[in-house]
Design an enzyme around this catalytic site. Sequence first.
Site, PDB file in Angstrom:
ATOM      1  N   THR A 268       2.229  56.272 126.543  1.00  0.00           N
ATOM      2  CA  THR A 268       2.167  57.679 126.111  1.00  0.00           C
ATOM      3  C   THR A 268       3.517  58.180 125.603  1.00  0.00           C
ATOM      4  O   THR A 268       3.590  59.211 124.930  1.00  0.00           O
ATOM      5  CB  THR A 268       1.776  58.584 127.297  1.00  0.00           C
ATOM      6  OG1 THR A 268       2.794  58.460 128.309  1.00  0.00           O
ATOM      7  CG2 THR A 268       0.437  58.194 127.876  1.00  0.00           C
TER       8      THR A 268
ATOM      9  N   GLU B 210     -21.362  43.357 120.508  1.00  0.00           N
ATOM     10  CA  GLU B 210     -21.107  41.990 120.974  1.00  0.00           C
ATOM     11  C   GLU B 210     -20.547  41.151 119.824  1.00  0.00           C
ATOM     12  O   GLU B 210     -20.750  41.495 118.659  1.00  0.00           O
ATOM     13  CB  GLU B 210     -22.403  41.369 121.515  1.00  0.00           C
ATOM     14  CG  GLU B 210     -22.820  41.999 122.832  1.00  0.00           C
ATOM     15  CD  GLU B 210     -24.066  41.347 123.449  1.00  0.00           C
ATOM     16  OE1 GLU B 210     -24.627  40.417 122.837  1.00  0.00           O
ATOM     17  OE2 GLU B 210     -24.470  41.791 124.541  1.00  0.00           O
TER      18      GLU B 210
ATOM     19  N   HIS C 183       5.553  42.298 131.982  1.00  0.00           N
ATOM     20  CA  HIS C 183       5.957  43.532 132.663  1.00  0.00           C
ATOM     21  C   HIS C 183       6.837  43.256 133.882  1.00  0.00           C
ATOM     22  O   HIS C 183       7.817  43.949 134.117  1.00  0.00           O
ATOM     23  CB  HIS C 183       4.702  44.317 133.060  1.00  0.00           C
ATOM     24  CG  HIS C 183       5.015  45.553 133.828  1.00  0.00           C
ATOM     25  ND1 HIS C 183       5.731  46.593 133.275  1.00  0.00           N
ATOM     26  CD2 HIS C 183       4.756  45.904 135.110  1.00  0.00           C
ATOM     27  CE1 HIS C 183       5.873  47.537 134.187  1.00  0.00           C
ATOM     28  NE2 HIS C 183       5.294  47.142 135.299  1.00  0.00           N
TER      29      HIS C 183
ATOM     30  N   GLY D  70       5.773  59.116 127.739  1.00  0.00           N
ATOM     31  CA  GLY D  70       6.261  60.017 128.796  1.00  0.00           C
ATOM     32  C   GLY D  70       7.520  59.494 129.485  1.00  0.00           C
ATOM     33  O   GLY D  70       8.518  60.207 129.621  1.00  0.00           O
ATOM     34  N   THR D  71       7.481  58.225 129.900  1.00  0.00           N
ATOM     35  CA  THR D  71       8.632  57.632 130.594  1.00  0.00           C
ATOM     36  C   THR D  71       9.862  57.673 129.695  1.00  0.00           C
ATOM     37  O   THR D  71      10.957  58.037 130.123  1.00  0.00           O
ATOM     38  CB  THR D  71       8.313  56.158 130.952  1.00  0.00           C
ATOM     39  OG1 THR D  71       7.123  56.144 131.733  1.00  0.00           O
ATOM     40  CG2 THR D  71       9.438  55.493 131.718  1.00  0.00           C
TER      41      THR D  71
ATOM     42  N   ARG E  68       0.536  45.998 134.078  1.00  0.00           N
ATOM     43  CA  ARG E  68       1.097  46.918 135.070  1.00  0.00           C
ATOM     44  C   ARG E  68       0.249  46.981 136.335  1.00  0.00           C
ATOM     45  O   ARG E  68       0.735  47.368 137.395  1.00  0.00           O
ATOM     46  CB  ARG E  68       1.238  48.325 134.453  1.00  0.00           C
ATOM     47  CG  ARG E  68       2.323  48.389 133.406  1.00  0.00           C
ATOM     48  CD  ARG E  68       2.294  49.690 132.657  1.00  0.00           C
ATOM     49  NE  ARG E  68       1.111  49.809 131.797  1.00  0.00           N
ATOM     50  CZ  ARG E  68       0.858  50.852 131.013  1.00  0.00           C
ATOM     51  NH1 ARG E  68       1.687  51.861 130.991  1.00  0.00           N
ATOM     52  NH2 ARG E  68      -0.217  50.872 130.251  1.00  0.00           N
TER      53      ARG E  68
ATOM     54  N   LYS F 155      12.893  57.357 138.427  1.00  0.00           N
ATOM     55  CA  LYS F 155      11.621  58.003 138.057  1.00  0.00           C
ATOM     56  C   LYS F 155      10.599  57.838 139.170  1.00  0.00           C
ATOM     57  O   LYS F 155      10.538  56.809 139.814  1.00  0.00           O
ATOM     58  CB  LYS F 155      11.136  57.332 136.770  1.00  0.00           C
ATOM     59  CG  LYS F 155       9.723  57.616 136.345  1.00  0.00           C
ATOM     60  CD  LYS F 155       9.307  56.734 135.172  1.00  0.00           C
ATOM     61  CE  LYS F 155       8.425  55.571 135.596  1.00  0.00           C
ATOM     62  NZ  LYS F 155       7.865  54.788 134.496  1.00  0.00           N
TER      63      LYS F 155
ATOM     64  N   ARG G 293       6.349  58.385 139.898  1.00  0.00           N
ATOM     65  CA  ARG G 293       5.067  58.731 139.263  1.00  0.00           C
ATOM     66  C   ARG G 293       4.028  59.039 140.342  1.00  0.00           C
ATOM     67  O   ARG G 293       3.888  58.277 141.298  1.00  0.00           O
ATOM     68  CB  ARG G 293       4.582  57.568 138.394  1.00  0.00           C
ATOM     69  CG  ARG G 293       3.438  57.946 137.467  1.00  0.00           C
ATOM     70  CD  ARG G 293       2.872  56.725 136.775  1.00  0.00           C
ATOM     71  NE  ARG G 293       3.675  56.202 135.694  1.00  0.00           N
ATOM     72  CZ  ARG G 293       3.588  56.612 134.430  1.00  0.00           C
ATOM     73  NH1 ARG G 293       2.757  57.572 134.093  1.00  0.00           N
ATOM     74  NH2 ARG G 293       4.336  56.068 133.511  1.00  0.00           N
TER      75      ARG G 293
END
Length: 305
Positions: free
Chosen positions: A222, A35, A126, A224-225, A92, A191, A193
């Site tokens: 990550t 905390e 985003h 990945g995209t 997201r 793309k 997902r």
Amino acid sequence: MLIVDPNNQELSKKLSKALSIDIFYPEIHVFPDGERRIRINQNVANKSAAILKSISTPVETNLLEFCFTVDALRRNGINNIFGIITYLGYSRADHIFRVGEAVPLEVVIKILEASGVDKVLLIDPHSIKTPELFHVDVQVESALSLFGRKIKEIESDKNNISVVSPDMGGIRRIKILSRMLGGVKEATINKDRDLQTGELKNLGVEGNLNSKCFIVDDMISTGGTMTEAIDAVTEKGVEEVYVFVTHPVLSGDAPKVLQNSKAKKVFMTDTINIPENKRFPKLEILSVAPIIASKIQEWIKNFSV
Ligand code: R5P
């Protein structure tokens, strides 16, 4: 007063220099159970404060640290609080993807607003819809102007440039960038997902490519995209690929994945601090400090009229 982010000291110092004002770090004490106790060790009565904060991993801790800072200022008589949220975690998760889910971004925004912030600055949110979810005043800024300048340095002939979005959600971004560059070829990776496993399927490139390809996205988690997009354009015979991303979330092995990719260079901004152990040779960090500084200056001017 400029209250800065202890997790992003590089950006905090650049901002202090750009604005020629002193910065204050909130006093943070972490108890053995994790905390936090936050204290503002200054007289803030009747002043106004801008608080710099990246609500990045660990998102929950950083969100609460921001809210506790706002609460401490409120209790000590601050007049006005401008939250400079360089990265907004859970961006997201802005709608229900599958029946039965929560909408985390709405909850995060409710918590932020309940803490008592008056106004918020977001950098490359985003989605174009993110600001609409707030009830307080939201200003939006973008790193695209930094990207445009860098792209022109790399390639001065616009006939050799194409700007690429790694998914359909980023089309607006490459359209703006293309306009900044005087109208260049645009392409998008189609793309898909899997919502349960998170697995990515690259369904091909739509649009027109040139010899130098600049792939632009709001964030890399990550990697990945981005690597799917780099591979997709490379397979189409593009000679040089450059990556431009605003928010370096960089989860897990992302730095290694990007270093080993076919991209020539990876440009990311300092909206989230990139620790030394996540920096890699292909990385170049562009600073959003001048963008934030001019927004703060505008805000300060409003008080003096
Ligand atoms: C997705 O819509 C975002 O704009 C990014 O493309 C994505 O979240 C990046 O995640 P990752 O690096 O894990 O593929």
